[in-house]
Design a protein around this motif. Structure first.
Motif, PDB file in Angstrom:
ATOM      1  N   GLY A 133      -5.523   7.605   2.826  1.00 18.22           N
ATOM      2  CA  GLY A 133      -5.561   6.984   1.583  1.00 18.22           C
ATOM      3  C   GLY A 133      -4.736   5.884   1.543  1.00 18.22           C
ATOM      4  O   GLY A 133      -5.255   4.844   0.897  1.00 18.22           O
ATOM      5  N   VAL A 134      -3.807   5.838   2.506  1.00 18.07           N
ATOM      6  CA  VAL A 134      -2.900   4.683   2.274  1.00 18.07           C
ATOM      7  C   VAL A 134      -3.498   3.428   3.133  1.00 18.07           C
ATOM      8  O   VAL A 134      -3.551   2.471   2.883  1.00 18.07           O
ATOM      9  CB  VAL A 134      -1.311   5.056   2.968  1.00 18.07           C
ATOM     10  N   ALA A 135      -4.197   4.031   4.284  1.00 14.86           N
ATOM     11  CA  ALA A 135      -4.871   2.992   5.131  1.00 14.86           C
ATOM     12  C   ALA A 135      -6.261   2.285   4.210  1.00 14.86           C
ATOM     13  O   ALA A 135      -6.476   1.223   4.165  1.00 14.86           O
ATOM     14  CB  ALA A 135      -5.564   3.551   6.304  1.00 14.86           C
ATOM     15  N   ALA A 136      -6.796   3.245   3.234  1.00 20.71           N
ATOM     16  CA  ALA A 136      -8.010   2.732   2.524  1.00 20.71           C
ATOM     17  C   ALA A 136      -7.366   1.813   1.371  1.00 20.71           C
ATOM     18  O   ALA A 136      -8.039   0.656   1.198  1.00 20.71           O
ATOM     19  CB  ALA A 136      -8.723   3.977   1.822  1.00 20.71           C
ATOM     20  N   ARG A 137      -6.185   2.170   0.832  1.00 21.39           N
ATOM     21  CA  ARG A 137      -5.608   0.870  -0.018  1.00 21.39           C
ATOM     22  C   ARG A 137      -5.121  -0.151   0.588  1.00 21.39           C
ATOM     23  O   ARG A 137      -5.195  -1.264   0.089  1.00 21.39           O
ATOM     24  CB  ARG A 137      -4.118   1.695  -0.521  1.00 21.39           C
ATOM     25  N   ARG A 138      -4.530  -0.213   2.073  1.00 22.06           N
ATOM     26  CA  ARG A 138      -4.136  -1.223   2.651  1.00 22.06           C
ATOM     27  C   ARG A 138      -5.373  -2.381   2.882  1.00 22.06           C
ATOM     28  O   ARG A 138      -5.223  -3.420   2.510  1.00 22.06           O
ATOM     29  CB  ARG A 138      -3.633  -0.969   3.806  1.00 22.06           C
ATOM     30  N   HIS A 139      -6.454  -1.552   3.323  1.00 17.02           N
ATOM     31  CA  HIS A 139      -7.690  -2.403   3.548  1.00 17.02           C
ATOM     32  C   HIS A 139      -8.103  -2.960   2.201  1.00 17.02           C
ATOM     33  O   HIS A 139      -8.615  -4.178   2.092  1.00 17.02           O
ATOM     34  CB  HIS A 139      -8.863  -1.619   4.037  1.00 17.02           C
ATOM     35  N   LEU A 140      -8.127  -2.310   0.931  1.00 17.95           N
ATOM     36  CA  LEU A 140      -8.433  -2.697  -0.296  1.00 17.95           C
ATOM     37  C   LEU A 140      -7.747  -3.867  -0.658  1.00 17.95           C
ATOM     38  O   LEU A 140      -8.119  -4.835  -1.230  1.00 17.95           O
ATOM     39  CB  LEU A 140      -8.384  -1.509  -1.440  1.00 17.95           C
ATOM     40  N   ALA A 169       0.981  -0.952   0.089  1.00 17.52           N
ATOM     41  CA  ALA A 169       0.000  -0.081   0.084  1.00 17.52           C
ATOM     42  C   ALA A 169       0.829   1.120  -0.090  1.00 17.52           C
ATOM     43  O   ALA A 169       0.532   2.165  -0.924  1.00 17.52           O
ATOM     44  CB  ALA A 169      -0.859   0.076   1.237  1.00 17.52           C
ATOM     45  N   SER A 170       1.952   1.104   0.649  1.00 14.67           N
ATOM     46  CA  SER A 170       2.727   2.452   1.029  1.00 14.67           C
ATOM     47  C   SER A 170       3.667   2.590  -0.360  1.00 14.67           C
ATOM     48  O   SER A 170       4.028   3.519  -0.656  1.00 14.67           O
ATOM     49  CB  SER A 170       3.553   2.099   2.258  1.00 14.67           C
ATOM     50  N   ALA A 171       4.093   1.479  -0.755  1.00  9.90           N
ATOM     51  CA  ALA A 171       5.081   1.306  -2.100  1.00  9.90           C
ATOM     52  C   ALA A 171       4.314   1.892  -3.253  1.00  9.90           C
ATOM     53  O   ALA A 171       5.022   2.332  -3.965  1.00  9.90           O
ATOM     54  CB  ALA A 171       5.439   0.006  -2.224  1.00  9.90           C
ATOM     55  N   THR A 172       3.125   1.775  -3.200  1.00  8.75           N
ATOM     56  CA  THR A 172       2.476   1.909  -4.537  1.00  8.75           C
ATOM     57  C   THR A 172       1.672   3.136  -4.380  1.00  8.75           C
ATOM     58  O   THR A 172       0.776   3.464  -5.414  1.00  8.75           O
ATOM     59  CB  THR A 172       1.474   0.938  -5.105  1.00  8.75           C
ATOM     60  N   SER A 173       1.584   3.798  -3.239  1.00  5.46           N
ATOM     61  CA  SER A 173       0.716   4.985  -3.327  1.00  5.46           C
ATOM     62  C   SER A 173       1.482   6.119  -3.973  1.00  5.46           C
ATOM     63  O   SER A 173       2.525   6.396  -4.528  1.00  5.46           O
ATOM     64  CB  SER A 173       0.736   5.381  -1.498  1.00  5.46           C
ATOM     65  N   ASP A 174       0.277   6.912  -4.284  1.00  6.38           N
ATOM     66  CA  ASP A 174       0.779   8.200  -5.048  1.00  6.38           C
ATOM     67  C   ASP A 174       1.452   9.409  -4.047  1.00  6.38           C
ATOM     68  O   ASP A 174       1.377   9.230  -2.937  1.00  6.38           O
ATOM     69  CB  ASP A 174      -0.550   8.986  -5.552  1.00  6.38           C
TER      70      ASP A 174
END
Length: 340
Positions: free
Chosen positions: A77-84, A65-70
């Motif tokens: 946003g990172v937490a939402a991506r991590r959940h996704l 999540a953190s490696a591919t975040s914008d």
């Protein structure tokens, strides 16, 4: 007058046929059971390896999540991506979901939202072309050099082949790659330094394959040449080889008809071992030459902490290695069975 009673007995050949058939059936059943046991054992090893891959990636600093975040994306946003991506679930649950979907051909979804099977569809054939070409070159060169050296034991050819094969095996792939780049590209300009993809996703020219293939094949040729030479030397002391030599047969006939067949099990094992080394070297070679293969995909997946992609690449490589090792086992079993 009493009738004469004659007793007839079946010919020995007819009596031996059922015994021979039963023995052949027993051997076939034993071979099938042995193959099944080997395949089952290696499937369990593959399962354990994939579990280790999931655990190892999970222990790395950061996550997908953190490696591919914008750039500039906030914590929410990172937490939402991590959940996704399911990274808030235990690693064993994610591994179970992935491994149970694997038999259906579902390799999962990458951290960037792509199907892993689609992500590997284009680079996998390129890696197969690169690896198989290097494999064929390795086997042909190792057999030729090993037989050439064995035909002149303790001679100058044997010493030169021994020295050069040892030196070649001692060189890592990245050292060979850098040397090839310096000599064949920067100094002479004979070959392009990097691989340019064509319209089909593969190399735009076959000349772009030369240096990556050589970078993979040179170390493994050194390794397998020593194995071929050692296997032939061991077989040269066998009684049937000594008898053939005393019968006045030519050196070439003794090597090819009497020495080489008995050396095949050791040679096949060495060649099978090279498969894993070749696949391991593709990550370095493809990265150095910008070759569009799964080695480049794997390097990017490790940077992204993309566990499904890493596990899928490992599964593909391990499956190929398992098939080659199984073929080596069959060669060994067939050769040993022919002796008995």
């Amino acid at each position: 007058m009493a009738d004469a009673v004659t007793h007839t007995s079946a010919p020995p050949e007819a009596a031996a046929e059922p015994v021979a058939a039963a023995s052949a059936a027993h051997r076939s059943a034993a071979v099938v059971l042995r193959i099944g046991a080997v395949v089952g054992k290696r499937l369990l090893m593959l399962l354990a390896l994939l579990a280790v891959v999931f655990a190892a990636v999970d222990l790395l600093p950061g996550d997908a999540a953190s490696a591919t975040s914008d750039r500039g994306e906030g914590a929410a946003g990172v937490a939402a991506r991590r959940h996704l991506l399911g990274l808030d679930r235990p690693v064993w649950e994610r591994f179970w979901d992935w491994i149970t979907a694997l038999p259906t051909g579902d390799l999962g979804t990458s951290a960037r939202g792509e199907r892993v099977s689609d992500l590997l569809a284009a680079p996998l054939p390129n890696t197969i072309v690169l690896g198989s070409t290097a494999f064929v070159l390795t086997v042909a060169a190792a057999l030729a050099l090993g037989i050439w050296a064995a035909a002149r034991p303790r001679g100058i050819v044997d010493r030169v082949v021994d020295l050069t094969s040892t030196a070649a095996f001692a060189l890592p792939e990245f050292v060979v790659s850098i040397g090839l780049l310096l000599v064949l590209s920067l100094w002479t300009g004979w070959l392009p330094a990097v691989t340019v993809p064509g319209a089909d996703g593969g190399p735009a020219s076959w000349t772009m394959l030369i240096m990556p293939v050589l970078a993979l094949a040179v170390p493994q040729t050194g390794w397998n040449t020593r194995i071929v030479r050692a296997a032939l030397a061991d077989q040269a002391a066998a009684p049937h080889v000594e008898a053939a030599r005393l019968d006045g047969l030519s050196v070439r006939r003794v090597l090819l008809r009497h020495t080489l067949p008995g050396a095949w099990p050791a040679i096949a094992t060495g060649i099978a071992t090279s498969t894993g080394m070749l696949l391991g070297g593709t990550v370095i070679v493809e990265t150095l030459f910008n070759y569009p293969g799964i080695g480049t995909v794997l390097a990017g997946a490790v940077a992204d902490r993309d566990t499904p992609v890493i596990a899928a690449v490992v599964a593909c490589a391990a499956t190929l290695i398992t098939v080659v090792l199984l073929l080596a086992d069959l060669v060994r079993a067939r050769t040993l069975g022919a002796r008995t």
